[in-house]
Design an enzyme around this catalytic site. Structure first.
Site, PDB file in Angstrom:
ATOM      1  N   LYS A 274       3.483 -26.743 -26.244  1.00  0.00           N
ATOM      2  CA  LYS A 274       2.849 -28.047 -26.561  1.00  0.00           C
ATOM      3  C   LYS A 274       1.241 -28.026 -26.227  1.00  0.00           C
ATOM      4  O   LYS A 274       0.621 -28.521 -26.665  1.00  0.00           O
ATOM      5  CB  LYS A 274       3.468 -29.299 -25.757  1.00  0.00           C
ATOM      6  N   ASP A 290      -2.772 -31.372 -42.454  1.00  0.00           N
ATOM      7  CA  ASP A 290      -1.328 -32.227 -42.147  1.00  0.00           C
ATOM      8  C   ASP A 290      -0.905 -31.417 -40.812  1.00  0.00           C
ATOM      9  O   ASP A 290      -0.311 -30.341 -40.531  1.00  0.00           O
ATOM     10  CB  ASP A 290      -0.477 -31.641 -43.149  1.00  0.00           C
TER      11      ASP A 290
HETATM   12  C1  MEV Z   1      -0.282 -31.085 -21.285  1.00  0.00           C
HETATM   13  O1  MEV Z   1      -0.599 -31.861 -22.314  1.00  0.00           O
HETATM   14  C2  MEV Z   1      -0.190 -29.652 -21.407  1.00  0.00           C
HETATM   15  C3  MEV Z   1       0.460 -28.901 -20.298  1.00  0.00           C
HETATM   16  O2  MEV Z   1       1.776 -29.242 -19.753  1.00  0.00           O
HETATM   17  C4  MEV Z   1       0.568 -27.304 -20.899  1.00  0.00           C
HETATM   18  C5  MEV Z   1       1.367 -26.494 -20.164  1.00  0.00           C
HETATM   19  O3  MEV Z   1       2.220 -26.827 -19.114  1.00  0.00           O
HETATM   20  O4  MEV Z   1       1.310 -25.318 -20.311  1.00  0.00           O
HETATM   21  C6  MEV Z   1      -0.351 -28.744 -19.186  1.00  0.00           C
END
Ligand code: MEV
Length: 432
Positions: A274, A290
């Site tokens: 993420k 996209d």
């Molecule tokens: C937050 O948007 C993204 C993080 O959680 C990514 C990660 O933990 O590597 C900080």
């Protein structure tokens, strides 16, 4: 005032953007990228997307939804400085990417490469009495089927793209009996390619049915664009990570240890990836591409060996250098869809100064790697919340009702007080 040439454009990077107002930043970025006054104005998406164009883009349009557009700086990709447009609502993303790009730039920046832009369409064939025979007949007809696909898009073929291969996969046991799936691989050049390959798949279907002796159901691209991978690598000396409270070599070890958890544990890998997409999606959105397709491809690729894992690797190389690599599908286009219809997306692409979809894919991979590094560096040292909440303070001030100059003042006092909550912001606002 004379505009810089293309090569000057790529070499000039605006500095000190943080201290400027949005208008002054926009002007500085526009100057650095050689944008005309009109193009620079279009970066202010607030006015850039006319309702009439929005109405033509999707259905039942009632308005336009705005996101902040920021520009990440300090990126050097294969020796070329790049400005990175990012449309995103999350505080700290743009600052974090720029910060890591700065550390990387001191050691030569990012090295990136990408596959030719080959997309994959699937044609699902059911009702087969001889699935293996069908597979062989389809493969024997490869040349003819590819020629038929090319005939759908002579313009693409003229640009050097077109059908590249045909594969046939068999699924002998499914809830609806044996199934064959024909994959048509097409070089879509500078397009994302969904429309191109979907059209080809639909056109080929009757001939595929005839040759296979079955019945076709689905005719659609695969978002697991694993023939269109982008790669990036960065190597950074450990001392670059040294700060007042932290030894660089210790931070590097922490980053490698943090990545190790994402490699073995899907619960961590989801969050880790993420964080990578925190960098990639804003660039994808800003260029009118996209982002759902990019997300789908990235996560499917992360699970390609049967267990969901990290899209990046962090290792310790020679002389204790931190070595980071990323590889993932990157189906991005420079032409077609919102990349052309959305005025701000067009200017965002100009800002990037990429010559091809492959180059855009490389830049996106670098931004993903930088964003991942930012998160791991923070997690491996002071933790994520300090920087995040500091950058979030202005949001909290706005939520508490601050307006105009109050926002900056309340945010500053929140940070100084160390309690960055809406309740604290309300109390400060009452005093103001
Ligand atoms: C937050 O948007 C993204 C993080 O959680 C990514 C990660 O933990 O590597 C900080």
């Amino acid at each position: 005032m004379s505009q810089p040439t293309d090569s000057e454009t790529r070499r000039s990077t605006p500095t000190g953007l943080r201290a400027l107002t949005p208008e002054a930043r926009r002007a500085a970025v526009g100057r650095a990228a050689g944008l005309s006054e009109e193009e620079t104005g279009l970066l202010d998406g607030g006015e850039a997307l006319p309702l009439a164009i929005a109405d033509g883009m999707i259905e039942n349009v009632v308005g336009r939804f705005q996101l902040p557009l920021g520009v990440a700086t300090n990126f050097v990709v294969n020796g070329e400085p790049r400005l990175i447009p990012m449309a995103v609502e999350e505080p700290s993303v743009v600052a974090a990417a720029s910060y890591m790009a700065k550390l990387a730039a001191a050691d030569g920046g990012f090295q990136a490469s990408s596959d030719p832009p080959v997309m994959r369409a699937q044609i699902q064939i059911l009702g087969l009495s001889d699935p293996h025979g069908a597979r062989h007949r389809l493969l024997a007809a490869k040349g003819d089927l590819m020629a038929r696909a090319d005939a759908c898009d002579p313009v693409l073929v003229g640009l050097g793209g077109g059908a590249r291969d045909i594969e046939v996969r068999l699924f002998e046991e499914t809830p609806v009996g044996p199934m064959a799936v024909l994959h048509l691989l097409v070089d879509v050049r500078d397009a994302m390619g969904a429309n191109t390959v979907n059209t080809m798949a639909e056109k080929l279907a009757p001939e595929v049915e005839r040759i296979a002796g079955g019945r076709v159901r689905l005719r659609i691209l695969s978002n697991l664009a694993d023939r269109r991978l982008a790669r990036a690598r960065v190597e950074i000396a450990p001392e670059r990570f040294t700060t007042d409270g932290f030894d660089g070599a210790e931070v590097v070890l922490g980053i490698v240890e943090a990545c190790a958890l994402a490699l073995v544990d899907p619960y961590r890998a989801a969050t880790h990836n993420k964080g990578i997409m925190n960098g990639i999606d804003p660039l994808v959105a800003a260029t009118g591409n996209d982002w759902r397709a990019i997300e789908a491809g990235a996560h499917a690729f992360a699970a390609r060996d049967g267990r969901y894992t990290s899209l990046t690797r962090w290792e310790i190389g020679a002389e204790g250098r931190l070595v980071g690599t990323i590889e993932l599908p990157m189906a991005l286009g420079l032409v077609g869809g919102a990349t052309k219809t959305h005025p701000t997306a067009r200017v965002a692409l100009k800002l990037l100064a990429v010559a091809s979809a492959q180059e855009l894919a490389q830049v996106a991979a670098c931004v993903g790697l930088a964003q991942n590094l930012a998160a791991l560096r923070a997690l491996a040292s002071e933790g994520i919340q300090r920087g995040h909440m500091t950058l979030h303070a202005r949001n909290i001030a706005i939520t508490a009702g601050a307006e105009g100059a109050e926002i900056e003042r309340v945010a500053r006092d929140l940070i100084a007080g160390g309690e960055i909550t809406t309740a604290a912001a309300r109390a400060l606002l009452a005093k103001v």
